[in-house]
Scaffold this motif. Sequence first.
Motif, PDB file in Angstrom:
ATOM      1  N   GLY A  75      45.908  44.577  52.607  1.00 33.61           N
ATOM      2  CA  GLY A  75      45.826  44.588  54.069  1.00 33.61           C
ATOM      3  C   GLY A  75      44.440  44.177  54.540  1.00 33.61           C
ATOM      4  N   ALA A  76      43.424  44.683  53.870  1.00 32.43           N
ATOM      5  CA  ALA A  76      42.042  44.364  54.235  1.00 32.43           C
ATOM      6  C   ALA A  76      41.772  42.875  54.029  1.00 32.43           C
ATOM      7  CB  ALA A  76      41.079  45.202  53.393  1.00 32.43           C
ATOM      8  N   THR A  77      42.275  42.348  52.920  1.00 34.99           N
ATOM      9  CA  THR A  77      42.084  40.925  52.637  1.00 34.99           C
ATOM     10  C   THR A  77      42.714  40.067  53.726  1.00 34.99           C
ATOM     11  OG1 THR A  77      42.308  41.486  50.306  1.00 34.99           O
ATOM     12  CG2 THR A  77      42.330  39.150  50.858  1.00 34.99           C
ATOM     13  N   GLN A  78      43.912  40.448  54.102  1.00 33.46           N
ATOM     14  CA  GLN A  78      44.638  39.725  55.151  1.00 33.46           C
ATOM     15  C   GLN A  78      43.812  39.670  56.442  1.00 33.46           C
ATOM     16  OE1 GLN A  78      47.407  38.079  55.542  1.00 33.46           O
ATOM     17  NE2 GLN A  78      47.557  38.109  57.789  1.00 33.46           N
ATOM     18  N   LYS A  79      43.227  40.840  56.777  1.00 28.33           N
ATOM     19  CA  LYS A  79      42.420  40.899  58.003  1.00 28.33           C
ATOM     20  C   LYS A  79      41.183  40.024  57.884  1.00 28.33           C
ATOM     21  CE  LYS A  79      43.969  45.327  59.747  1.00 28.33           C
ATOM     22  NZ  LYS A  79      43.757  46.769  59.682  1.00 28.33           N
ATOM     23  N   GLU A  80      40.508  40.131  56.752  1.00 27.64           N
ATOM     24  CA  GLU A  80      39.303  39.329  56.535  1.00 27.64           C
ATOM     25  C   GLU A  80      39.626  37.843  56.610  1.00 27.64           C
ATOM     26  OE1 GLU A  80      36.142  40.220  56.179  1.00 27.64           O
ATOM     27  OE2 GLU A  80      36.632  42.357  56.417  1.00 27.64           O
ATOM     28  N   ALA A  81      40.706  37.458  55.968  1.00 27.86           N
ATOM     29  CA  ALA A  81      41.081  36.040  55.938  1.00 27.86           C
ATOM     30  C   ALA A  81      41.409  35.534  57.332  1.00 27.86           C
ATOM     31  CB  ALA A  81      42.269  35.841  55.005  1.00 27.86           C
ATOM     32  N   TYR A 116      30.755  33.182  50.575  1.00 29.11           N
ATOM     33  CA  TYR A 116      31.712  34.037  51.294  1.00 29.11           C
ATOM     34  C   TYR A 116      32.464  34.937  50.311  1.00 29.11           C
ATOM     35  CZ  TYR A 116      35.888  35.441  53.819  1.00 29.11           C
ATOM     36  OH  TYR A 116      36.907  36.173  54.361  1.00 29.11           O
ATOM     37  N   MET A 117      32.863  34.323  49.207  1.00 28.55           N
ATOM     38  CA  MET A 117      33.627  35.084  48.205  1.00 28.55           C
ATOM     39  C   MET A 117      32.809  36.242  47.644  1.00 28.55           C
ATOM     40  SD  MET A 117      35.584  31.991  46.218  1.00 28.55           S
ATOM     41  CE  MET A 117      36.371  33.008  44.983  1.00 28.55           C
ATOM     42  N   VAL A 118      31.558  35.947  47.285  1.00 26.16           N
ATOM     43  CA  VAL A 118      30.699  36.998  46.727  1.00 26.16           C
ATOM     44  C   VAL A 118      30.487  38.116  47.749  1.00 26.16           C
ATOM     45  CG1 VAL A 118      28.371  37.517  45.886  1.00 26.16           C
ATOM     46  CG2 VAL A 118      29.555  35.450  45.112  1.00 26.16           C
ATOM     47  N   GLY A 119      30.281  37.708  48.995  1.00 24.60           N
ATOM     48  CA  GLY A 119      30.064  38.699  50.043  1.00 24.60           C
ATOM     49  C   GLY A 119      31.302  39.545  50.305  1.00 24.60           C
ATOM     50  N   LEU A 120      32.455  38.974  50.059  1.00 24.47           N
ATOM     51  CA  LEU A 120      33.714  39.680  50.332  1.00 24.47           C
ATOM     52  C   LEU A 120      33.991  40.797  49.308  1.00 24.47           C
ATOM     53  CD1 LEU A 120      36.088  39.656  52.291  1.00 24.47           C
ATOM     54  CD2 LEU A 120      37.229  37.981  50.811  1.00 24.47           C
ATOM     55  N   VAL A 121      33.480  40.609  48.088  1.00 27.42           N
ATOM     56  CA  VAL A 121      33.806  41.552  47.023  1.00 27.42           C
ATOM     57  C   VAL A 121      33.482  43.003  47.399  1.00 27.42           C
ATOM     58  CG1 VAL A 121      33.279  42.255  44.647  1.00 27.42           C
ATOM     59  CG2 VAL A 121      33.708  39.850  45.182  1.00 27.42           C
ATOM     60  N   GLU A 123      39.869  31.412  49.696  1.00 28.02           N
ATOM     61  CA  GLU A 123      38.798  32.217  49.107  1.00 28.02           C
ATOM     62  C   GLU A 123      39.163  33.707  49.110  1.00 28.02           C
ATOM     63  OE1 GLU A 123      38.287  29.652  51.015  1.00 28.02           O
ATOM     64  OE2 GLU A 123      36.493  28.533  50.440  1.00 28.02           O
ATOM     65  N   ALA A 124      39.634  34.172  50.255  1.00 20.75           N
ATOM     66  CA  ALA A 124      39.920  35.600  50.388  1.00 20.75           C
ATOM     67  C   ALA A 124      41.010  36.047  49.414  1.00 20.75           C
ATOM     68  CB  ALA A 124      40.334  35.916  51.822  1.00 20.75           C
ATOM     69  N   PHE A 125      42.088  35.285  49.369  1.00 22.08           N
ATOM     70  CA  PHE A 125      43.189  35.716  48.491  1.00 22.08           C
ATOM     71  C   PHE A 125      42.866  35.504  47.022  1.00 22.08           C
ATOM     72  CE2 PHE A 125      45.722  35.185  52.489  1.00 22.08           C
ATOM     73  CZ  PHE A 125      45.937  36.550  52.657  1.00 22.08           C
ATOM     74  N   LEU A 126      41.981  34.513  46.739  1.00 16.94           N
ATOM     75  CA  LEU A 126      41.539  34.340  45.360  1.00 16.94           C
ATOM     76  C   LEU A 126      40.730  35.561  44.913  1.00 16.94           C
ATOM     77  CD1 LEU A 126      41.493  32.525  42.893  1.00 16.94           C
ATOM     78  CD2 LEU A 126      39.431  31.412  43.805  1.00 16.94           C
ATOM     79  N   VAL A 127      39.851  36.042  45.798  1.00 21.05           N
ATOM     80  CA  VAL A 127      39.038  37.218  45.452  1.00 21.05           C
ATOM     81  C   VAL A 127      39.937  38.431  45.180  1.00 21.05           C
ATOM     82  CG1 VAL A 127      37.394  38.917  46.341  1.00 21.05           C
ATOM     83  CG2 VAL A 127      36.949  36.470  46.645  1.00 21.05           C
ATOM     84  N   VAL A 128      40.922  38.635  46.053  1.00 16.54           N
ATOM     85  CA  VAL A 128      41.764  39.818  45.867  1.00 16.54           C
ATOM     86  C   VAL A 128      42.617  39.681  44.607  1.00 16.54           C
ATOM     87  CG1 VAL A 128      43.868  39.278  47.190  1.00 16.54           C
ATOM     88  CG2 VAL A 128      42.977  41.621  47.154  1.00 16.54           C
ATOM     89  N   ALA A 129      43.045  38.450  44.331  1.00 14.83           N
ATOM     90  CA  ALA A 129      43.818  38.237  43.103  1.00 14.83           C
ATOM     91  C   ALA A 129      42.973  38.599  41.883  1.00 14.83           C
ATOM     92  CB  ALA A 129      44.278  36.780  43.008  1.00 14.83           C
TER      93      ALA A 129
END
Lengths: 251, 224
Positions: B177-183, B8-13, B191-197
């Motif tokens: 904002g995008a990360t928030q929506k995805e999460a 999921y993390m890789v796909g989110l990038v 996972e989502a907030f780790l990727v954005v961090a």
Amino acid sequence: MIALKGITKRFGEHTVLDGIDLSLARGEIIVVIGPSGTGKSTLLRCVNFLERPDAGQLTVGDLSVDAARATSDDILGLRRRTAFVFQNYALFAHKTALENIAERMIVVEGLSKREAHARAREILERIGLADKADAYPAALSGGQQQRIGIGRAMAAKAEVILFDEPTSALDPEWVEEVLALMKQLAAEQQTMIVVTHEMQFAREVADQVVFMEGGRIVEQAPPSELFTNPRDERTRSFLRKVLAGNAPSDA
Amino acid sequence: MQALNLDYMVGLVPVLLGYLPLTLGMAAAGMVCALILSCGLAVIRVSRLPVLNQAAQLFISFFRGTPLLVQLFLFYYGLPQFLSFLVSINGVTATIMGLTLHFSAYMAESIRAAITGIDRSQTEAAQSIGMTNAQTMRRIILPQATRVATPTLMNYFIDMIKSTSLAFTLGVTELMGATQKEAASSFLYFEAFLVVALIYWIIVEALSWCQKRLEKRLNRAYQR
């Protein structure tokens, strides 16, 4: 050609310059000597308004200014007719040797960068530092920095170059090369006022030596006269001190 | 305990990277405007121009003295109430405006300190060759002050990039904002907030590298 009349400067209650009169003809060289804190440097700095005189009349070339009523145009005019060599060189730290010399030609005379740099190169040749054109001040010795400082003053083609203890901040090993350059300028009939403690230089080069003390000119005479036969007791006492034993270098 | 969902993390990038231009664009616009404004403020403060100096002091005091989030809300939600032409202000514009005003207050003080730190002899040398005050400032003082101020200004730029994330509170879909929506749709918050961090971190590291190069270049004149 250059005339100072009644130049007076006070710092608060303290009168540093008390009505100084001085004049030079074109090509003349005046060396100002005297004890520390007698206003020699302040006098030089008043000529180009690095210090604003409280009263007096300044004439440089075709410009005559009443110090008390000087406008910013007057001040700029005086500065553009004079050049100044600083004790601590005061080269522009972010500019190369070449750029330091060219700066005035670009900004004040409006020359193109190319032409200004070509002329600056000629000056570097004359002062024997052509190989240092692209060096920044921090990479130069004190002597080299001061020679660039003098080169910057030469670039101004000013009516007069004002030297404010140009060798006082130098290590003894660099003093000679700077004095040699000043002698070269003297031989080229450059008008100059030099504040210095280098008595030998004064003897050799000056047309007139001025002895100052307490904000006044005590005595003024050609060096042959002032050094061998000073009239005022204060001059005699000062010369005894500085010429005792080996004449101390610029301290 | 549940394992990290790496796929999921890789796909989110790549999804999140699509929002990077907006984030960096707001930061860049904010930085350019803030540099111009802060130089103006600093010169006003240094030359002690009457009235303008007091105005600059008040400006700096307010924008340093209040939180950026409060300022953003004030511009975006508050001001349109009185200034009708601002009704149509969008979140991106409001963010750039907020970042500009907020950071210029800090940057003005850094630039002012850098200017006053330049040795007096530099000014005197410039005056002695007949430069006007404006020429002295532009050609001698500001270039040297730039070198002194650069490390601090780069820090503010880094801070500004991170602060663009607040735009999300104005409804702007940027990186945060995008990360928030995805999460919110995947429920994989960590996972989502780790990727954005990590994305923010890498941007800042890249910038720090640029900063070192820039400082080296600016210090060229000062090498013995």
